[in-house]
Write a protein that holds these residues in place. Structure first.
Motif, PDB file in Angstrom:
ATOM      1  N   ASP A 207       0.820  -1.218   0.000  1.00  0.00           N
ATOM      2  CA  ASP A 207       0.000   0.000   0.000  1.00  0.00           C
ATOM      3  C   ASP A 207       0.852   1.265   0.000  1.00  0.00           C
ATOM      4  N   ARG A 208       2.068   1.183   0.534  1.00  0.00           N
ATOM      5  CA  ARG A 208       2.925   2.373   0.629  1.00  0.00           C
ATOM      6  C   ARG A 208       3.629   2.708  -0.687  1.00  0.00           C
ATOM      7  N   GLN A 209       3.652   1.786  -1.631  1.00  0.00           N
ATOM      8  CA  GLN A 209       4.484   1.985  -2.805  1.00  0.00           C
ATOM      9  C   GLN A 209       3.812   2.892  -3.840  1.00  0.00           C
ATOM     10  N   ASP A 210       4.532   3.929  -4.241  1.00  0.00           N
ATOM     11  CA  ASP A 210       4.077   4.834  -5.292  1.00  0.00           C
ATOM     12  C   ASP A 210       5.317   5.428  -5.947  1.00  0.00           C
ATOM     13  N   GLY A 211       5.129   6.450  -6.769  1.00  0.00           N
ATOM     14  CA  GLY A 211       6.275   7.077  -7.415  1.00  0.00           C
ATOM     15  C   GLY A 211       7.039   6.080  -8.263  1.00  0.00           C
ATOM     16  N   PRO A 212       8.362   5.935  -8.046  1.00  0.00           N
ATOM     17  CA  PRO A 212       9.157   5.023  -8.883  1.00  0.00           C
ATOM     18  C   PRO A 212       8.792   3.553  -8.703  1.00  0.00           C
ATOM     19  N   TRP A 213       8.049   3.236  -7.654  1.00  0.00           N
ATOM     20  CA  TRP A 213       7.649   1.848  -7.417  1.00  0.00           C
ATOM     21  C   TRP A 213       6.291   1.512  -8.047  1.00  0.00           C
ATOM     22  N   THR A 214       5.706   2.444  -8.761  1.00  0.00           N
ATOM     23  CA  THR A 214       4.425   2.199  -9.415  1.00  0.00           C
ATOM     24  C   THR A 214       4.592   1.173 -10.540  1.00  0.00           C
ATOM     25  N   VAL A 215       3.648   0.245 -10.644  1.00  0.00           N
ATOM     26  CA  VAL A 215       3.646  -0.777 -11.698  1.00  0.00           C
ATOM     27  C   VAL A 215       2.499  -0.469 -12.654  1.00  0.00           C
ATOM     28  N   ILE A 216       2.801  -0.391 -13.943  1.00  0.00           N
ATOM     29  CA  ILE A 216       1.794  -0.122 -14.966  1.00  0.00           C
ATOM     30  C   ILE A 216       1.565  -1.391 -15.783  1.00  0.00           C
ATOM     31  N   GLU A 217       0.309  -1.763 -15.952  1.00  0.00           N
ATOM     32  CA  GLU A 217      -0.039  -2.922 -16.782  1.00  0.00           C
ATOM     33  C   GLU A 217      -0.614  -2.423 -18.102  1.00  0.00           C
ATOM     34  N   GLU A 218      -0.099  -2.949 -19.207  1.00  0.00           N
ATOM     35  CA  GLU A 218      -0.553  -2.524 -20.526  1.00  0.00           C
ATOM     36  C   GLU A 218      -0.938  -3.723 -21.386  1.00  0.00           C
ATOM     37  N   GLN A 219      -1.780  -3.455 -22.368  1.00  0.00           N
ATOM     38  CA  GLN A 219      -2.177  -4.461 -23.348  1.00  0.00           C
ATOM     39  C   GLN A 219      -2.228  -3.770 -24.710  1.00  0.00           C
ATOM     40  N   VAL A 220      -1.647  -4.369 -25.730  1.00  0.00           N
ATOM     41  CA  VAL A 220      -1.596  -3.733 -27.041  1.00  0.00           C
ATOM     42  C   VAL A 220      -2.894  -3.988 -27.795  1.00  0.00           C
TER      43      VAL A 220
ATOM     44  N   THR B  15       9.790   1.243 -13.452  1.00  0.00           N
ATOM     45  CA  THR B  15      10.778   2.315 -13.592  1.00  0.00           C
ATOM     46  C   THR B  15      12.086   1.773 -14.142  1.00  0.00           C
ATOM     47  N   ASP B  16      12.568   0.669 -13.585  1.00  0.00           N
ATOM     48  CA  ASP B  16      13.719  -0.035 -14.146  1.00  0.00           C
ATOM     49  C   ASP B  16      13.702  -1.473 -13.642  1.00  0.00           C
ATOM     50  N   MET B  17      14.682  -2.254 -14.091  1.00  0.00           N
ATOM     51  CA  MET B  17      14.685  -3.695 -13.816  1.00  0.00           C
ATOM     52  C   MET B  17      14.890  -4.003 -12.338  1.00  0.00           C
TER      53      MET B  17
ATOM     54  N   PHE C  15       8.433  -4.228 -24.152  1.00  0.00           N
ATOM     55  CA  PHE C  15       9.028  -4.622 -22.873  1.00  0.00           C
ATOM     56  C   PHE C  15      10.228  -3.751 -22.524  1.00  0.00           C
ATOM     57  N   ASP C  16      10.872  -3.183 -23.551  1.00  0.00           N
ATOM     58  CA  ASP C  16      12.034  -2.335 -23.311  1.00  0.00           C
ATOM     59  C   ASP C  16      11.658  -0.975 -22.745  1.00  0.00           C
ATOM     60  N   LYS C  17      10.368  -0.717 -22.563  1.00  0.00           N
ATOM     61  CA  LYS C  17       9.957   0.503 -21.866  1.00  0.00           C
ATOM     62  C   LYS C  17      10.463   0.496 -20.424  1.00  0.00           C
ATOM     63  N   THR C  18      10.673  -0.700 -19.883  1.00  0.00           N
ATOM     64  CA  THR C  18      11.315  -0.827 -18.571  1.00  0.00           C
ATOM     65  C   THR C  18      12.820  -0.722 -18.761  1.00  0.00           C
ATOM     66  N   GLN C  19      13.435   0.289 -18.182  1.00  0.00           N
ATOM     67  CA  GLN C  19      14.860   0.543 -18.361  1.00  0.00           C
ATOM     68  C   GLN C  19      15.696  -0.469 -17.569  1.00  0.00           C
ATOM     69  N   GLY C  20      16.991  -0.513 -17.916  1.00  0.00           N
ATOM     70  CA  GLY C  20      17.910  -1.340 -17.146  1.00  0.00           C
ATOM     71  C   GLY C  20      18.110  -0.756 -15.758  1.00  0.00           C
ATOM     72  N   GLY C  21      18.826  -1.488 -14.925  1.00  0.00           N
ATOM     73  CA  GLY C  21      19.056  -1.001 -13.566  1.00  0.00           C
ATOM     74  C   GLY C  21      19.293  -2.112 -12.570  1.00  0.00           C
ATOM     75  N   ALA C  22      19.284  -3.379 -13.072  1.00  0.00           N
ATOM     76  CA  ALA C  22      19.518  -4.517 -12.182  1.00  0.00           C
ATOM     77  C   ALA C  22      20.925  -5.075 -12.324  1.00  0.00           C
TER      78      ALA C  22
ATOM     79  N   TRP D 162       9.782  -6.377  -6.949  1.00  0.00           N
ATOM     80  CA  TRP D 162       8.345  -6.669  -6.930  1.00  0.00           C
ATOM     81  C   TRP D 162       8.087  -8.172  -7.019  1.00  0.00           C
ATOM     82  N   ASN D 163       8.852  -8.877  -7.823  1.00  0.00           N
ATOM     83  CA  ASN D 163       8.628 -10.324  -7.921  1.00  0.00           C
ATOM     84  C   ASN D 163       9.049 -11.049  -6.648  1.00  0.00           C
TER      85      ASN D 163
END
Length: 587
Positions: free
Chosen positions: A393-406, A425-427, A502-509, A433-434
Motif C-alpha cells: 500500500d505504501r508503494q508509489d512514485g518510482p515503485w508504481t507498476v503499470i499494466e498494458e495491453q496492445v 521504472t527499471d529492472m 518490454f524495453d519501456k522498462t529501463q535497465g538497472g539490475a 516486486w517479484n
C-alpha cells in the motif's frame, strides 16, 4: 568458490594441528589450554576464496579433470588466446549477413565485421593441454560453439544487456580470461543437456575447474579496490548459473548458494572503496534476496511434498537451508547505504526473512488442530500478511507498476500471458516486486492450508470473508507474476516489434542473466499455488519447459516436473481449491 569440501572456520592454530576448534572469541579454548596466542578467524571473503593446500588442489583437479599445474609447463593453465585473424572468421557461418531480423538481434556476429566477430567468439587452434580427455578438434570447436551459445542465449537481448553483439566489443568482461572459461563451462553444460552429449559435460567440468582457479587467483592476488567489479561479479553469477544449468539430481546444488555468498562477500568488501556505489548496492541487495529465495527453495526442493507449505509429517531442516552467519551484516550495510529509491527494498527484505524463518519452523514441527502452538503459528502468519499488505500500500512514485495491453493476438500467446505486460521504472524495481510476490503467494498458501488442516485453531482468527480476501490476493499475485515474465525473460518466439514494448522498462539490475534462476523459482511458486485456474498452471509450465529446451537449464526441468504434479485433467477440480472458490469468478 572453493575447490571442494567445507571450509574450516577454526583458527589457524587449530587448523594447522588438525584439531577441533570451539571458535570462541577472542581466543579459542585450545589455544588458551596450550598457552599460545589465538590468531583469530578468517572472514567470509577469505573462506570463499581461500588458498587451498596442494593436496586439496590436487584432489579438486582430479575431480574436475583439470591438469595438475605442477606436472605441466609454465603456461599450461592459461586460457586459450582469442584469435584476431580475419581468415578464421571469413569462413565462420556466424559472420554472414543473411540472417532473419530476429536472428540478427540474437546472434553475436550478425552485425559485426568478420575481424571483430572472430575476436569475440573464436580461439587459436593450439596444441591440446595435458589432461584434456577430448581430442583437439572436438575440444576447440565445442568451446567456440559453447561461448557463442552463452552469448546468444544468456546475454544478447536480456534486460541490462546489449541488444546486438557489436555492442559487446567494448565490454572488458567479454575478453577477460576470468569470464571466458566460465562462459565456456555454462555453454558446454547447456549444450550437453540439450543434446544429451556426455563429452560436452566432461569438457564443461574441466572449464569450470579452470574458472574456479582463475577467479580465486585473481581475487587473492589483488587488493579489493583494484578488482574489476563487473568482471568479478559476472564470473560469480556465471558460476552460480553453472550449478543451475548443470544439475545433478532433483535437489538444488549447494554450489549455487556458495557462489551467491561469495558474491555478497566481494561486494561488502568492495563497496566502501567504490566511488559510484549504486550498482554495487543494488547488486548486494539482489544477492541477499536471491539467498533468501534459495533458502526457501531448499526447504521445499528436498521435501517429499515440494508443493505444500505444511507437510503431512515434520521435516527436520539441515544447516544447508539456513541463511549464512554474515547475512545480517550484509543487510545492515545495504540499509545504511540505501538511497530513498532503494529504501522500500530494504524494508521488504525484513518480512521476507521472517516468512522464510516461519516456513522452516512450520516444516519442522508437528502441529495439531486445537493446540496453542497451532493457533500461535497461524497468528504469526496473519501478522506477516498484514506487514506485506502495508508494504504494498505504501508503494508509489518510482515503485508504481503499470499494466498494458496492445491488442488481441499481437503477442505470441505462449510468450506473453493474456497479451499483457508490465512497465516498471527499471529492472531493479521489477525484480524486487517479484520477490514480494513469491513471498506473499507462499504466505497466502500457508494460511489457506492452515484453514483446511486446522479448522478449530483457525476459526477464531480467520473468517470466511478474510480467507476469501487471502485467496483473491493470491490469485492476483500469481497473475501479476505471470504477466511480469516478459520483463525478465525474452521468449524465443518474441520478435523485435514485440520487444520494444518490454524495453519501456529501463535497465538497472546490473546483470541481466542474474535474475533468471530466481525467476524459475518464482514461476514454480506461482504455478503450484492453490485455487488458481488450470490455464495459469499450464502456461507457467510451458515457460519452464521452453527454458529447459532452449537454454538447457536443468533446474527448469526439475521445477517443471514439480509443477506438472499439480495439473489435473481437464474438468477435474483444481488442486487445493477451497469450497468457497468459484472458478468462473477469476479474471
Amino acid at each position: 568458490m572453493v575447490y571442494c569440501g567445507k571450509a574450516s572456520q577454526g583458527c589457524q592454530n587449530c587448523r594447522t594441528r588438525r584439531i577441533k576448534c570451539d571458535k570462541v572469541r577472542p581466543q579459542c579454548a585450545q589455544c588458551i589450554r596450550v598457552g599460545k596466542p589465538c590468531p583469530g578467524y578468517r572472514d567470509q571473503l577469505s573462506l570463499m576464496f581461500r588458498d587451498e593446500s596442494s593436496k586439496v588442489i590436487k584432489r579438486a583437479h582430479q575431480q574436475w579433470g583439470v591438469p595438475d599445474t605442477s606436472e605441466q609447463g609454465e603456461g599450461s593453465g592459461s586460457s586459450p588466446t582469442p584469435s584476431t585473424s580475419s581468415s578464421s572468421s571469413a569462413t565462420s557461418p556466424t559472420s554472414t549477413s543473411t540472417a532473419s531480423p530476429i536472428s540478427i538481434r540474437r546472434r553475436l556476429a550478425a552485425s559485426q565485421s568478420p575481424q571483430s566477430a572472430s575476436s569475440a567468439i573464436t580461439f587459436k587452434r593450439e596444441a591440446p593441454e595435458l589432461g584434456y580427455r577430448v581430442p583437439t578438434e572436438i575440444s576447440i570447436n565445442a568451446v567456440d560453439r559453447a561461448i557463442q551459445f552463452y552469448i546468444e542465449h544468456y546475454v544478447i537481448g536480456l534486460p541490462d544487456e546489449p541488444k546486438v553483439g557489436q555492442e559487446l566489443q567494448g565490454r572488458p568482461w567479454v575478453h577477460s580470461a576470468v569470464t571466458r572459461e566460465i562462459m565456456a563451462a555454462v555453454g558446454l553444460a547447456s549444450l550437453s543437456n540439450i543434446n544429451g552429449d556426455k563429452k560436452l559435460s566432461t569438457l564443461s567440468k574441466q572449464h569450470y575447474g579452470r574458472a574456479l582457479h582463475n577467479i580465486s587467483s585473481s581475487i587473492m592476488a589483488r587488493h579489493v579496490p583494484e578488482l574489476d567489479l563487473d568482471v568479478i561479479l559476472r564470473a560469480v553469477v556465471m558460476m552460480a548459473m553453472y550449478e543451475v544449468v548443470r544439475g545433478r539430481d532433483e535437489k538444488p546444488a549447494p554450489g549455487a548458494r556458495t557462489h551467491i555468498m561469495g558474491g555478497a562477500a566481494i561486494l561488502t568488501s568492495f563497496l566502501p572503496f567504490h566511488q559510484s556505489q549504486s550498482e554495487g548496492l543494488r547488486g548486494l541487495l539482489q544477492l541477499c534476496f536471491s539467498m533468501i529465495a534459495s533458502t526457501q527453495g531448499a526447504f521445499q526442493y528436498t521435501s517429499p511434498e515440494p508443493n505444500n507449505m505444511i507437510p503431512s509429517r515434520p521435516e527436520p531442516q539441515t544447516g544447508e537451508g539456513g541463511l549464512p552467519p554474515p547475512f545480517q551484516q550484509w543487510l545492515s550495510m545495504g540499509a545504511n547505504m540505501a538511497t530513498p529509491k532503494e529504501i522500500p527494498s530494504t524494508e521488504l527484505i525484513l518480512p521476507v526473512v521472517e516468512f522464510v524463518k516461519l516456513s522452516g519452523y512450520v516444516r519442522s514441527q508437528h502441529f495439531i488442530d486445537g493446540q496453542q502452538a497451532t493457533t500461535d503459528m497461524i497468528g504469526t502468519a496473519l501478522a506477516l500478511d498484514a506487514q506485506f499488505g502495508a508494504w504494498e500500500d505504501r508503494q508509489d512514485g518510482p515503485w508504481t507498476v503499470i499494466e498494458e495491453q496492445v491488442s488481441d493476438n499481437f503477442f505470441p500467446p505462449d510468450a506473453v500471458f493474456e497479451g499483457r505486460y508490465h512497465i516498471y521504472t527499471d529492472m531493479y524495481f521489477a525484480r524486487i516486486w517479484n520477490h514480494y510476490r513469491w513471498a506473499r503467494i507462499m504466505l497466502s498458501q500457508l494460511l489457506i492450508e492452515s484453514v483446511q488442516r486446522f479448522p478449530s485453531s483457525s476459526s477464531s482468527l480467520i473468517s470466511d470473508k478474510k480467507i476469501q480476501q487471502i485467496q483473491d490476493c493470491l490469485v492476483r499475485l500469481v497473475r501479476d507474476t505471470l504477466i511480469s515474465i516478459p520483463t525478465h525473460y525474452r521468449h524465443p518466439n518474441l520478435q523485435p516489434e514485440h520487444l520494444e514494448h518490454f524495453d519501456k522498462t529501463q535497465g538497472g539490475a546490473v546483470i541481466g542473466i542474474a535474475g533468471i534462476p530466481t525467476l524459475l523459482f518464482e514461476i514454480k511458486v506461482a504455478g503450484v499455488a492453490p485455487g488458481i485456474p488450470r490455464h495459469y498452471r499450464t502456461w507457467a509450465m510451458g515457460i519452464l519447459e521452453t527454458i529447459w529446451a532452449k537454454m538447457g537449464m536443468y533446474q527448469s526441468k526439475v521445477l517443471s516436473g514439480m509443477l506438472a504434479m499439480t495439473i489435473e485433467p481437464e474438468g477435474s477440480p483444481e488442486r487445493g481449491s477451497p469450497v468457497w472458490i468459484k472458478e468462473e469468478g477469476y479474471p
